[in-house]
Design a protein around this motif. Structure first.
Motif, short mmCIF file in Angstrom:
data_model
loop_
_atom_site.label_atom_id
_atom_site.label_comp_id
_atom_site.label_asym_id
_atom_site.label_seq_id
_atom_site.Cartn_x
_atom_site.Cartn_y
_atom_site.Cartn_z
N ILE A 143 93.68 51.02 22.21
CA ILE A 143 92.59 50.40 22.97
C ILE A 143 91.99 51.48 23.84
N VAL A 144 90.68 51.62 23.78
CA VAL A 144 89.97 52.62 24.55
C VAL A 144 89.10 51.91 25.58
N LEU A 145 89.26 52.28 26.83
CA LEU A 145 88.47 51.72 27.93
C LEU A 145 87.50 52.77 28.44
N ASN A 146 86.23 52.42 28.53
CA ASN A 146 85.28 53.34 29.14
C ASN A 146 85.54 53.44 30.64
N SER A 147 85.25 54.62 31.20
CA SER A 147 85.47 54.81 32.63
C SER A 147 84.62 53.85 33.46
N GLY A 148 83.46 53.44 32.91
CA GLY A 148 82.62 52.47 33.62
C GLY A 148 83.33 51.15 33.82
N SER A 149 84.14 50.75 32.84
CA SER A 149 84.92 49.51 32.97
C SER A 149 85.96 49.63 34.07
N ILE A 150 86.60 50.79 34.12
CA ILE A 150 87.62 51.02 35.17
C ILE A 150 86.96 50.99 36.55
N ARG A 151 85.77 51.53 36.64
CA ARG A 151 85.11 51.65 37.95
C ARG A 151 84.58 50.33 38.48
N TYR A 152 83.99 49.52 37.60
CA TYR A 152 83.23 48.37 38.08
C TYR A 152 83.94 47.03 37.92
N LEU A 153 84.91 46.94 37.04
CA LEU A 153 85.61 45.67 36.86
C LEU A 153 86.77 45.57 37.85
N THR A 154 87.01 44.37 38.33
CA THR A 154 88.21 44.16 39.13
C THR A 154 89.43 44.25 38.22
N GLN A 155 90.61 44.34 38.82
CA GLN A 155 91.82 44.39 38.00
C GLN A 155 91.94 43.15 37.12
N ASP A 156 91.64 41.99 37.68
CA ASP A 156 91.73 40.76 36.90
C ASP A 156 90.76 40.80 35.73
N GLU A 157 89.52 41.23 35.98
CA GLU A 157 88.52 41.30 34.91
C GLU A 157 88.91 42.34 33.86
N LEU A 158 89.46 43.45 34.31
CA LEU A 158 89.89 44.48 33.37
C LEU A 158 90.98 43.94 32.44
N LYS A 159 91.88 43.15 32.99
CA LYS A 159 92.94 42.58 32.18
C LYS A 159 92.39 41.58 31.15
N VAL A 160 91.34 40.86 31.52
CA VAL A 160 90.68 39.97 30.56
C VAL A 160 90.17 40.78 29.37
N ILE A 161 89.53 41.91 29.67
CA ILE A 161 88.98 42.75 28.59
C ILE A 161 90.10 43.31 27.72
N VAL A 162 91.21 43.70 28.33
CA VAL A 162 92.32 44.23 27.55
C VAL A 162 92.90 43.15 26.64
N ILE A 163 93.05 41.93 27.14
CA ILE A 163 93.55 40.84 26.30
C ILE A 163 92.59 40.57 25.15
N HIS A 164 91.29 40.61 25.44
CA HIS A 164 90.28 40.46 24.38
C HIS A 164 90.49 41.51 23.30
N GLU A 165 90.69 42.76 23.69
CA GLU A 165 90.89 43.83 22.70
C GLU A 165 92.23 43.67 21.97
N MET A 166 93.24 43.19 22.67
CA MET A 166 94.52 42.92 22.00
C MET A 166 94.34 41.87 20.91
N ALA A 167 93.46 40.92 21.15
CA ALA A 167 93.22 39.88 20.15
C ALA A 167 92.69 40.48 18.85
N HIS A 168 91.85 41.50 18.95
CA HIS A 168 91.33 42.14 17.75
C HIS A 168 92.47 42.74 16.92
N ILE A 169 93.49 43.23 17.59
CA ILE A 169 94.65 43.78 16.89
C ILE A 169 95.54 42.65 16.37
N LYS A 170 95.81 41.67 17.22
CA LYS A 170 96.72 40.58 16.86
C LYS A 170 96.24 39.82 15.64
#
Length: 296
Positions: A143-170
């Motif tokens: 899973i690759v995260l753009n630095s813009g996502s790290i900068r502007y998303l809250t931790q909770d929102e970032l985790k939502v995006i990571v779970i979304h990307e995990m779904a693509h793998i799952k």
């Protein structure tokens, strides 16, 4: 029998078997495209003129074998490109596994185990645009995260995006792209193949949104992350109900529906409506969930 984890329950709730029907149709069309040359060349060859029925059947069978070889070659090309992309990411990005950003690694490992899926490698690459993507057909999945996502998303929102990307793998979305991607980058046919694959791509995005919803059970959090990704952090809070109603009104028009068929992702307003529909239909799980807000 061991009881299902919260993550496994979420995976079951978010899954849509119709996605695999659409994917199968896409695969068949792409296979026919790769084997079409052999079939047409065989049917038009001089050997087929005046050939007996059995000779004709054998000729078509030989053509399908040629198509199978082409299928395999394209699959191997896709696998090679994926591995080369990982090596490029390794050479140019922050590998979260061995960094001071390890809290994200620890949390991601915990969630991957809860979803009964392999661990993923996490990378951060320099790109001001908020985005993320997943790729891989076998371990290691990435899973690759753009630095813009790290900068502007809250931790909770970032985790939502990571779970979304995990779904693509799952759900095997990234594995399917190993075969589809070479077709989508070929000159002359890329416009058609990308348009055709888009019908499945958009379904896979909605499925991944659903897993983020079913796992976090926080529809407003999921929508907040999606809004920021689509419109940016500066005006995300301005996406009030009036603005969304106007987008929804336009989304029902034929030209808007046609325009979406040329997009790899569903339009924002459709993703938000999709979250609302499914948020109203599920019953929260009783099992405790790994913390969403606190660092691990």
């Amino acid at each position: 029998m061991r009881p299902e984890t919260r993550g496994q329950v979420a995976v079951s709730r978010a899954k849509n078997n119709a996605d695999y029907v659409v994917l199968s149709v896409t695969f068949v069309v792409f296979f026919l495209m790769s084997s079409g040359y052999f079939i047409i060349a065989t049917l038009l060859s001089e050997e087929m003129r005046g050939a007996s029925f059995l000779e004709g059947v054998f000729g078509v069978f030989s053509a399908l074998i040629g198509g199978g070889i082409a299928f395999t070659a394209i699959l191997l090309i896709g696998m090679f490109l994926i591995r080369m992309h990982r090596q490029t990411i390794l050479g140019n990005s922050l590998h979260v596994e061995y960094s001071d950003y390890a809290w994200l690694r620890d949390w991601a490992n915990m969630v991957a185990a809860d979803l009964a899926m392999p661990r993923v490698e996490m990378f951060v690459t320099q790109d001001p645009m908020m985005n993320a993507y997943a790729f891989g057909f076998a371990r290691p999945y990435c899973i690759v995260l753009n630095s813009g996502s790290i900068r502007y998303l809250t931790q909770d929102e970032l985790k939502v995006i990571v779970i979304h990307e995990m779904a693509h793998i799952k759900y095997g979305h990234t594995a399917a792209m190993v075969y589809l991607q070479p077709f989508m980058t070929m000159p002359f046919i890329a416009v058609f193949t990308s348009w055709l694959a888009g019908f499945w791509n958009r379904r896979s995005e909605l499925t991944s949104d659903r897993l983020a919803l079913m796992y976090t059970e926080k529809p407003e959090l999921v929508k907040s992350a999606l809004i920021k990704i689509h419109v940016g952090p500066d005006v995300a809070k301005s996406m009030n109900q009036t603005a969304r109603d106007w987008l929804q009104y336009n989304a029902e028009r034929p030209m808007n529906r046609l325009a979406q068929t040329f997009s790899s992702h569903p339009f924002l307003v459709r993703r938000l409506s999709h979250i609302d529909r499914h948020a109203a239909s599920f019953v929260p799980a009783a099992a405790p969930m790994p913390p969403v807000s606190a660092e691990v």
